[in-house]
Design a protein around this motif. Structure first.
Motif, PDB file in Angstrom:
ATOM      1  N   VAL A 110       7.004  -2.238   1.333  1.00 10.45           N
ATOM      2  CA  VAL A 110       6.678  -3.028   0.152  1.00 10.45           C
ATOM      3  C   VAL A 110       5.474  -3.932   0.423  1.00 10.45           C
ATOM      4  N   ALA A 111       5.518  -4.653   1.556  1.00 13.80           N
ATOM      5  CA  ALA A 111       4.424  -5.576   1.885  1.00 13.80           C
ATOM      6  C   ALA A 111       3.089  -4.847   1.956  1.00 13.80           C
ATOM      7  N   LEU A 112       3.061  -3.713   2.635  1.00 14.03           N
ATOM      8  CA  LEU A 112       1.808  -2.990   2.803  1.00 14.03           C
ATOM      9  C   LEU A 112       1.333  -2.353   1.502  1.00 14.03           C
ATOM     10  N   THR A 113       2.276  -1.874   0.690  1.00 13.51           N
ATOM     11  CA  THR A 113       1.898  -1.287  -0.597  1.00 13.51           C
ATOM     12  C   THR A 113       1.303  -2.337  -1.519  1.00 13.51           C
ATOM     13  N   VAL A 114       1.953  -3.509  -1.601  1.00 11.89           N
ATOM     14  CA  VAL A 114       1.469  -4.558  -2.500  1.00 11.89           C
ATOM     15  C   VAL A 114       0.124  -5.084  -2.018  1.00 11.89           C
ATOM     16  N   GLU A 115      -0.047  -5.240  -0.714  1.00 12.40           N
ATOM     17  CA  GLU A 115      -1.344  -5.667  -0.193  1.00 12.40           C
ATOM     18  C   GLU A 115      -2.435  -4.678  -0.588  1.00 12.40           C
ATOM     19  N   GLY A 116      -2.136  -3.385  -0.463  1.00 10.43           N
ATOM     20  CA  GLY A 116      -3.116  -2.378  -0.836  1.00 10.43           C
ATOM     21  C   GLY A 116      -3.495  -2.445  -2.306  1.00 10.43           C
ATOM     22  N   LEU A 117      -2.517  -2.695  -3.178  1.00  9.28           N
ATOM     23  CA  LEU A 117      -2.803  -2.818  -4.607  1.00  9.28           C
ATOM     24  C   LEU A 117      -3.680  -4.040  -4.883  1.00  9.28           C
TER      25      LEU A 117
ATOM     26  N   ARG B 218       5.232   6.171 -13.627  1.00 14.06           N
ATOM     27  CA  ARG B 218       4.895   6.574 -12.264  1.00 14.06           C
ATOM     28  C   ARG B 218       3.526   6.049 -11.875  1.00 14.06           C
ATOM     29  N   LEU B 219       3.457   5.403 -10.721  1.00 13.99           N
ATOM     30  CA  LEU B 219       2.189   5.035 -10.090  1.00 13.99           C
ATOM     31  C   LEU B 219       2.217   5.619  -8.687  1.00 13.99           C
ATOM     32  N   ALA B 220       1.340   6.570  -8.419  1.00  9.25           N
ATOM     33  CA  ALA B 220       1.335   7.257  -7.129  1.00  9.25           C
ATOM     34  C   ALA B 220       1.073   6.272  -5.996  1.00  9.25           C
ATOM     35  N   ARG B 221       1.530   6.611  -4.814  1.00 10.05           N
ATOM     36  CA  ARG B 221       1.249   5.825  -3.616  1.00 10.05           C
ATOM     37  C   ARG B 221       0.053   6.427  -2.886  1.00 10.05           C
ATOM     38  N   ALA B 222      -0.641   5.576  -2.162  1.00 10.90           N
ATOM     39  CA  ALA B 222      -1.786   6.016  -1.369  1.00 10.90           C
ATOM     40  C   ALA B 222      -1.435   5.950   0.112  1.00 10.90           C
ATOM     41  N   VAL B 223      -2.290   6.541   0.918  1.00 15.74           N
ATOM     42  CA  VAL B 223      -2.155   6.440   2.367  1.00 15.74           C
ATOM     43  C   VAL B 223      -3.559   6.273   2.943  1.00 15.74           C
ATOM     44  N   ASP B 224      -3.666   5.448   3.961  1.00 13.52           N
ATOM     45  CA  ASP B 224      -4.954   5.190   4.607  1.00 13.52           C
ATOM     46  C   ASP B 224      -5.258   6.334   5.569  1.00 13.52           C
TER      47      ASP B 224
ATOM     48  N   VAL C  82       6.230   6.061   5.142  1.00 14.86           N
ATOM     49  CA  VAL C  82       6.033   6.624   6.484  1.00 14.86           C
ATOM     50  C   VAL C  82       5.930   8.141   6.455  1.00 14.86           C
ATOM     51  N   THR C  83       6.501   8.769   5.441  1.00 16.83           N
ATOM     52  CA  THR C  83       6.361  10.229   5.323  1.00 16.83           C
ATOM     53  C   THR C  83       4.892  10.595   5.155  1.00 16.83           C
ATOM     54  N   LEU C  84       4.189   9.880   4.286  1.00 16.55           N
ATOM     55  CA  LEU C  84       2.758  10.150   4.095  1.00 16.55           C
ATOM     56  C   LEU C  84       1.957   9.792   5.336  1.00 16.55           C
ATOM     57  N   GLU C  85       2.329   8.702   6.008  1.00 15.70           N
ATOM     58  CA  GLU C  85       1.605   8.300   7.214  1.00 15.70           C
ATOM     59  C   GLU C  85       1.777   9.332   8.321  1.00 15.70           C
ATOM     60  N   ALA C  86       2.968   9.916   8.422  1.00 16.82           N
ATOM     61  CA  ALA C  86       3.181  10.984   9.400  1.00 16.82           C
ATOM     62  C   ALA C  86       2.330  12.205   9.057  1.00 16.82           C
TER      63      ALA C  86
ATOM     64  N   ALA D 229      -0.321  19.558   6.942  1.00 18.11           N
ATOM     65  CA  ALA D 229       0.194  18.249   6.531  1.00 18.11           C
ATOM     66  C   ALA D 229      -0.948  17.264   6.327  1.00 18.11           C
ATOM     67  N   ARG D 230      -1.895  17.276   7.242  1.00 11.76           N
ATOM     68  CA  ARG D 230      -3.050  16.381   7.104  1.00 11.76           C
ATOM     69  C   ARG D 230      -3.834  16.705   5.837  1.00 11.76           C
ATOM     70  N   ALA D 231      -4.083  17.971   5.591  1.00 14.33           N
ATOM     71  CA  ALA D 231      -4.868  18.370   4.421  1.00 14.33           C
ATOM     72  C   ALA D 231      -4.177  17.987   3.118  1.00 14.33           C
ATOM     73  N   ALA D 232      -2.839  17.948   3.126  1.00 15.07           N
ATOM     74  CA  ALA D 232      -2.083  17.716   1.892  1.00 15.07           C
ATOM     75  C   ALA D 232      -2.228  16.302   1.361  1.00 15.07           C
ATOM     76  N   ILE D 233      -2.627  15.345   2.193  1.00 18.95           N
ATOM     77  CA  ILE D 233      -2.680  13.954   1.734  1.00 18.95           C
ATOM     78  C   ILE D 233      -4.112  13.476   1.468  1.00 18.95           C
ATOM     79  N   GLU D 234      -5.083  14.349   1.640  1.00 17.30           N
ATOM     80  CA  GLU D 234      -6.481  13.930   1.506  1.00 17.30           C
ATOM     81  C   GLU D 234      -6.790  13.332   0.140  1.00 17.30           C
ATOM     82  N   HIS D 235      -6.085  13.773  -0.906  1.00 17.45           N
ATOM     83  CA  HIS D 235      -6.390  13.296  -2.261  1.00 17.45           C
ATOM     84  C   HIS D 235      -5.721  11.968  -2.585  1.00 17.45           C
ATOM     85  N   LEU D 236      -4.830  11.482  -1.718  1.00 17.94           N
ATOM     86  CA  LEU D 236      -4.085  10.254  -2.007  1.00 17.94           C
ATOM     87  C   LEU D 236      -4.873   9.038  -1.525  1.00 17.94           C
ATOM     88  N   HIS D 237      -6.041   8.846  -2.103  1.00 20.74           N
ATOM     89  CA  HIS D 237      -6.944   7.802  -1.642  1.00 20.74           C
ATOM     90  C   HIS D 237      -6.597   6.470  -2.300  1.00 20.74           C
ATOM     91  N   PRO D 238      -6.615   5.365  -1.560  1.00 19.15           N
ATOM     92  CA  PRO D 238      -6.290   4.064  -2.151  1.00 19.15           C
ATOM     93  C   PRO D 238      -7.140   3.700  -3.370  1.00 19.15           C
TER      94      PRO D 238
END
Length: 383
Positions: free
Chosen positions: A17-24, A170-176, A285-289, A346-355
């Protein structure tokens, strides 16, 4: 636009939650908006923090290091009365969140709430399953008093709509993807775990607590260890179960809390991510993995259902099926070729989830709520 963000958890606290809200918040500021942050005071905070209202905080039971905010009704009324936000986002349902929602409604400011934590599931995980329906009703009452409830998956959006939550969106989540990257894999770190080039390392990242279902992660590791006896298991994080689990499993590495680049190195230095939790609203953490090139094994809900293709990016198993989870761990332990293929996919699958994309969608949603309120106010205004 001026937006207010109300949260009872914020970095350096480590949780989704903390990291998601900071990113927003960072994303909205990067888009040129003024952000009025409201959160509990933390140790080391300055007396005055620009654009931030610090309120009194109290320890959160069972969660050392986390705090909930006092219901600062007067402080919020003064602050927002002087500088009225165009919209308010309330990320947490604690006393501070309830107070913020009340003040915003009194001032006629639109409110979006975020459902980040499944408190109803936590009742079950901590042995109070009979309170699960009560927790759900409490959550519905809080969120339905706002203009929209933001969730991270279509699955949860549908679930809430079926249970009379008024306006789940729905608001998608991002991953760095720059921070979490396969290039952060660290041979020296693996050596410190007793793992060489060919050693399979199972890793878990998260709070070491009852709601994370960690006994299943250990059972799955023991099963894959019978296939590959040299395998290692690493837990990254802290929590109330760390001491009893480490004492019962002296061969498992407990790496403690990690942040930033150190966390990225730990993620990327694993080979398979064991994530047996059933209490997440999403599971960042699923996306971070996946971004780190570490295929997850997870139950079929949350981030795994939304983003992980079974057999391509990792393995999804039926929700709650412990035997299937263990079998999936053994399957990956026996399939080096498939594991290497999944690392790349797995790496390629998250490329579009940009903050930046998520921040743009969040901005558009808040602007929509603000526009609706302006139209409603104009219709009610006397000629």
């Amino acid at each position: 636009m001026r937006y207010a963000i109300v949260t009872e958890t914020w970095p350096p606290e480590i949780n989704g939650v903390a990291l998601t809200v900071e990113g927003l918040a960072l994303g909205l500021r990067a888009r040129g908006h003024a952000i009025d942050l409201v959160r509990p005071r933390q140790p080391g905070d300055a007396a005055v923090v620009d654009d931030t209202l610090l309120v009194r905080g109290f320890p959160l039971p069972r969660y050392p290091g986390l705090r909930f905010g006092a219901p600062a009704l007067r402080s919020l009324a003064r602050r927002w009365g002087a500088r009225r936000p165009d919209a308010v986002y309330i990320a947490t349902e604690g006393p501070l969140g309830w107070a913020a929602r009340r003040v915003a409604r009194r001032l006629g400011v639109p409110v979006a709430t975020g459902l980040h934590t499944r408190f109803d599931h936590y009742m079950r995980d901590y042995g109070f399953g009979f309170l699960e329906p009560i927790a759900l009703r409490w959550m519905r009452r809080f969120h339905n008093a706002g203009d929209a409830t933001l969730v991270a998956t279509r699955e949860l959006q549908d679930y809430l709509a079926e249970r009379r939550f008024a306006n789940p969106l729905r608001l998608a989540r991002a991953v760095d993807g720059a921070l979490f990257h396969p290039a952060k894999r660290d041979a020296r770190l693996r050596e410190s775990w007793g793992a060489g080039d060919g050693t399979l390392v199972a890793i878990h990242v998260g709070r070491i607590a009852a709601e994370k279902n960690l006994s299943l992660a250990i059972t799955a590791f023991r099963a894959l260890q019978r296939v590959r006896p040299e395998s290692r298991m690493v837990f990254v994080g802290d929590g109330p179960l760390r001491t009893p689990l480490s004492e019962a499993n002296p061969d498992i590495v407990f790496a403690g809390l990690q942040r930033g680049e150190d966390l990225a190195r730990h993620f990327a230095s694993g080979d398979v991510f064991l994530f047996p939790s059933r209490s997440e609203t999403f599971g960042n953490v699923t996306l971070e993995a996946m971004a780190s090139g570490v295929p997850p094994i997870a139950f079929d809900y949350g981030a795994a259902r939304e983003h992980l293709r079974h057999g391509e990016h990792g393995l999804r198993v039926p929700d709650g099926d412990a035997a299937a989870f263990i079998a999936a761990a053994v399957r990956l332990a026996e399939d080096d070729i498939g594991l290497r293929r999944m690392r790349v996919a797995a790496r390629a699958a998250i490329e579009h989830l940009h903050p930046d994309q998520v921040a743009a969608e969040f901005d558009a949603l808040l602007q929509m709520l603000a526009a609706r309120r302006r139209i409603a106010d104009a219709q009610l205004a006397p000629d």
